[in-house]
Scaffold this active site. Structure first.
Site, PDB file in Angstrom:
ATOM      1  N   HIS A  15      28.899  30.759 -54.887  1.00  0.00           N
ATOM      2  CA  HIS A  15      27.891  31.692 -55.393  1.00  0.00           C
ATOM      3  C   HIS A  15      26.513  31.034 -55.309  1.00  0.00           C
ATOM      4  O   HIS A  15      26.347  30.052 -54.592  1.00  0.00           O
ATOM      5  CB  HIS A  15      28.249  32.151 -56.812  1.00  0.00           C
ATOM      6  CG  HIS A  15      28.493  31.017 -57.757  1.00  0.00           C
ATOM      7  ND1 HIS A  15      27.496  30.446 -58.504  1.00  0.00           N
ATOM      8  CD2 HIS A  15      29.625  30.314 -58.035  1.00  0.00           C
ATOM      9  CE1 HIS A  15      27.999  29.455 -59.226  1.00  0.00           C
ATOM     10  NE2 HIS A  15      29.290  29.353 -58.953  1.00  0.00           N
ATOM     11  N   ALA A  16      25.544  31.555 -56.021  1.00  0.00           N
ATOM     12  CA  ALA A  16      24.144  31.141 -55.863  1.00  0.00           C
ATOM     13  C   ALA A  16      23.897  29.644 -56.100  1.00  0.00           C
ATOM     14  O   ALA A  16      23.275  28.985 -55.275  1.00  0.00           O
ATOM     15  CB  ALA A  16      23.254  31.964 -56.779  1.00  0.00           C
TER      16      ALA A  16
END
Length: 88
Positions: A15-16
Site C-alpha cells: 500500500h502507500a
C-alpha cells in the site's frame, strides 16, 4: 541484469507507505529498476506506477534491476522488503 522474486506477506499488501519506502530505496540508484505483478511491469522509481499495480497479500512480485549498480539496488530493496514486513 538481476532479478528477484518476493512473496508479499503484509496483510494489506503493498500500500502507500511501503510503496513510498520502495520508491525511495530505488530512486538514488542509476540502474533501471522495475517491479512486475500479474503481467504488468512498472518503474519502481514511480510511486504512482507501484500503487497502480494493487499488489495484495500472497502476491508474487518480481523486481528487476539493470545497470552498473544493480546488485546494490537489489540489496537495498531486500532490506526494505524485510524491514517493512512485506516479505521474509
Amino acid at each position: 541484469m538481476v532479478e528477484k522474486i518476493y512473496t508479499i506477506i503484509d496483510d494489506t499488501g503493498i500500500h502507500a507507505r511501503p510503496s513510498t519506502a520502495l520508491v525511495n530505496a530505488a530512486s538514488p540508484f542509476k540502474s533501471e529498476v522495475t517491479i512486475e505483478y500479474n503481467g504488468r511491469q512498472v518503474n519502481l522509481k514511480s510511486i504512482m506506477g507501484v500503487m497502480s499495480l494493487g499488489i495484495p497479500k500472497g502476491a508474487n512480485v518480481k523486481v528487476v534491476a539493470i545497470g552498473d549498480d544493480e546488485l546494490e539496488v537489489i540489496s537495498r530493496i531486500d532490506d526494505v522488503m524485510v524491514n517493512e514486513g512485506l516479505a521474509s
